[in-house]
Write a protein that holds these residues in place. Structure first.
Motif, PDB file in Angstrom:
ATOM      1  N   SER A  21      13.170   5.691 -14.682  1.00 56.21           N
ATOM      2  CA  SER A  21      13.895   5.008 -13.620  1.00 56.21           C
ATOM      3  C   SER A  21      15.309   5.575 -13.570  1.00 56.21           C
ATOM      4  N   THR A  22      15.634   6.254 -12.484  1.00 59.00           N
ATOM      5  CA  THR A  22      16.951   6.882 -12.365  1.00 59.00           C
ATOM      6  C   THR A  22      17.913   6.036 -11.524  1.00 59.00           C
ATOM      7  N   GLY A  23      17.468   4.854 -11.123  1.00 58.28           N
ATOM      8  CA  GLY A  23      18.305   3.988 -10.296  1.00 58.28           C
ATOM      9  C   GLY A  23      18.244   2.552 -10.765  1.00 58.28           C
ATOM     10  N   PRO A  24      18.736   1.657  -9.931  1.00 56.00           N
ATOM     11  CA  PRO A  24      18.829   0.248 -10.332  1.00 56.00           C
ATOM     12  C   PRO A  24      17.513  -0.521 -10.222  1.00 56.00           C
ATOM     13  N   ASN A  25      16.414   0.149  -9.829  1.00 55.16           N
ATOM     14  CA  ASN A  25      15.149  -0.552  -9.660  1.00 55.16           C
ATOM     15  C   ASN A  25      14.261  -0.444 -10.891  1.00 55.16           C
ATOM     16  N   THR A  26      13.478  -1.493 -11.126  1.00 59.12           N
ATOM     17  CA  THR A  26      12.416  -1.441 -12.126  1.00 59.12           C
ATOM     18  C   THR A  26      11.288  -0.577 -11.586  1.00 59.12           C
ATOM     19  N   CYS A  27      10.664   0.214 -12.453  1.00 65.83           N
ATOM     20  CA  CYS A  27       9.546   1.066 -12.046  1.00 65.83           C
ATOM     21  C   CYS A  27       8.275   0.612 -12.760  1.00 65.83           C
ATOM     22  N   THR A  63     -17.607  10.173 -12.864  1.00 68.53           N
ATOM     23  CA  THR A  63     -17.575   8.716 -12.967  1.00 68.53           C
ATOM     24  C   THR A  63     -16.515   8.212 -13.938  1.00 68.53           C
ATOM     25  N   HIS A  64     -15.940   9.087 -14.714  1.00 67.59           N
ATOM     26  CA  HIS A  64     -14.910   8.677 -15.678  1.00 67.59           C
ATOM     27  C   HIS A  64     -13.545   9.270 -15.329  1.00 67.59           C
ATOM     28  N   GLN A  65     -13.290   9.476 -14.061  1.00 73.49           N
ATOM     29  CA  GLN A  65     -12.015  10.050 -13.646  1.00 73.49           C
ATOM     30  C   GLN A  65     -10.896   9.007 -13.743  1.00 73.49           C
ATOM     31  N   VAL A  66      -9.680   9.494 -13.865  1.00 72.68           N
ATOM     32  CA  VAL A  66      -8.510   8.620 -13.863  1.00 72.68           C
ATOM     33  C   VAL A  66      -7.513   9.102 -12.818  1.00 72.68           C
ATOM     34  N   ALA A  67      -6.691   8.172 -12.341  1.00 73.80           N
ATOM     35  CA  ALA A  67      -5.593   8.487 -11.439  1.00 73.80           C
ATOM     36  C   ALA A  67      -4.403   7.646 -11.876  1.00 73.80           C
ATOM     37  N   ILE A  68      -3.219   8.025 -11.437  1.00 79.47           N
ATOM     38  CA  ILE A  68      -2.037   7.219 -11.743  1.00 79.47           C
ATOM     39  C   ILE A  68      -1.312   6.849 -10.466  1.00 79.47           C
ATOM     40  N   SER A  69      -0.581   5.754 -10.536  1.00 76.74           N
ATOM     41  CA  SER A  69       0.327   5.394  -9.450  1.00 76.74           C
ATOM     42  C   SER A  69       1.668   5.012 -10.059  1.00 76.74           C
ATOM     43  N   ILE A  70       2.718   5.332  -9.333  1.00 81.04           N
ATOM     44  CA  ILE A  70       4.081   5.033  -9.767  1.00 81.04           C
ATOM     45  C   ILE A  70       4.785   4.325  -8.616  1.00 81.04           C
ATOM     46  N   SER A  71       5.500   3.259  -8.928  1.00 88.84           N
ATOM     47  CA  SER A  71       6.220   2.515  -7.900  1.00 88.84           C
ATOM     48  C   SER A  71       7.583   2.099  -8.426  1.00 88.84           C
ATOM     49  N   ASN A  72       8.578   2.089  -7.532  1.00 87.98           N
ATOM     50  CA  ASN A  72       9.894   1.563  -7.905  1.00 87.98           C
ATOM     51  C   ASN A  72      10.232   0.322  -7.091  1.00 87.98           C
ATOM     52  N   GLY A  73       9.218  -0.300  -6.498  1.00 85.42           N
ATOM     53  CA  GLY A  73       9.421  -1.494  -5.707  1.00 85.42           C
ATOM     54  C   GLY A  73       9.758  -1.214  -4.260  1.00 85.42           C
ATOM     55  N   VAL A  74      10.160   0.024  -3.962  1.00 83.67           N
ATOM     56  CA  VAL A  74      10.479   0.439  -2.598  1.00 83.67           C
ATOM     57  C   VAL A  74       9.501   1.512  -2.146  1.00 83.67           C
ATOM     58  N   GLN A  75       9.301   2.513  -2.985  1.00 87.66           N
ATOM     59  CA  GLN A  75       8.376   3.610  -2.718  1.00 87.66           C
ATOM     60  C   GLN A  75       7.250   3.584  -3.741  1.00 87.66           C
ATOM     61  N   GLU A  76       6.093   4.091  -3.338  1.00 89.47           N
ATOM     62  CA  GLU A  76       4.971   4.216  -4.243  1.00 89.47           C
ATOM     63  C   GLU A  76       4.320   5.559  -4.069  1.00 89.47           C
ATOM     64  N   ALA A  77       3.898   6.172  -5.162  1.00 94.45           N
ATOM     65  CA  ALA A  77       3.226   7.465  -5.114  1.00 94.45           C
ATOM     66  C   ALA A  77       2.012   7.403  -6.008  1.00 94.45           C
ATOM     67  N   GLY A  78       0.932   8.086  -5.602  1.00 98.84           N
ATOM     68  CA  GLY A  78      -0.289   8.100  -6.398  1.00 98.84           C
ATOM     69  C   GLY A  78      -0.810   9.508  -6.543  1.00 98.84           C
ATOM     70  N   SER A  79      -1.576   9.738  -7.605  1.00 98.97           N
ATOM     71  CA  SER A  79      -2.131  11.059  -7.863  1.00 98.97           C
ATOM     72  C   SER A  79      -3.555  11.133  -7.341  1.00 98.97           C
ATOM     73  N   ASN A  80      -4.113  12.327  -7.383  1.00101.17           N
ATOM     74  CA  ASN A  80      -5.536  12.519  -7.157  1.00101.17           C
ATOM     75  C   ASN A  80      -6.300  12.014  -8.390  1.00101.17           C
ATOM     76  N   TRP A  81      -7.625  11.963  -8.273  1.00100.46           N
ATOM     77  CA  TRP A  81      -8.456  11.637  -9.435  1.00100.46           C
ATOM     78  C   TRP A  81      -8.575  12.874 -10.319  1.00100.46           C
ATOM     79  N   TYR A  82      -8.433  12.696 -11.619  1.00 97.68           N
ATOM     80  CA  TYR A  82      -8.543  13.787 -12.580  1.00 97.68           C
ATOM     81  C   TYR A  82      -9.752  13.579 -13.462  1.00 97.68           C
ATOM     82  N   ASN A  83     -10.474  14.651 -13.734  1.00 94.29           N
ATOM     83  CA  ASN A  83     -11.542  14.596 -14.734  1.00 94.29           C
ATOM     84  C   ASN A  83     -11.600  15.912 -15.486  1.00 94.29           C
TER      85      ASN A  83
END
Length: 83
Positions: A21-27, A63-83
């Motif tokens: 977190s590089t700003g005043p928001n919780t991530c 069937t066992h893929q994972v993805a991540i998402s990141i949010s700072n309460g204002v913006q949200e970004a997500g990844s592709n599925w990884y396996n």
């Protein structure tokens, strides 16, 4: 907002992600797994101006893929599925 690191060995493999977190928001950082019908398998809450990480196992099949998402309460970004 963060980096995704996938290791290269073993079964199960391990997907790890770090967020800063590089700003005043919780991530928030969350891992999602296809085997849990889109539910969070692991997550972390990062306070303002702090950093943290989380991890989740993943396998070499669709069937066992994972993805991540990141949010700072204002913006949200997500990844592709990884396996």
């Amino acid at each position: 907002m963060g980096k995704l690191h996938l290791d290269g060995g073993g079964s199960p493999n391990s997907a790890t992600a770090d967020v800063q977190s590089t700003g005043p928001n919780t991530c928030w950082l969350a891992f999602w797994q296809r085997t849990t019908s889109g539910k969070t398998s692991q997550g972390v809450r990062v306070s303002p101006y702090s950093s943290g990480g989380a991890g989740s196992p993943y396998y070499h099949d669709s069937t066992h893929q994972v993805a991540i998402s990141i949010s700072n309460g204002v913006q949200e970004a997500g990844s592709n599925w990884y396996n």
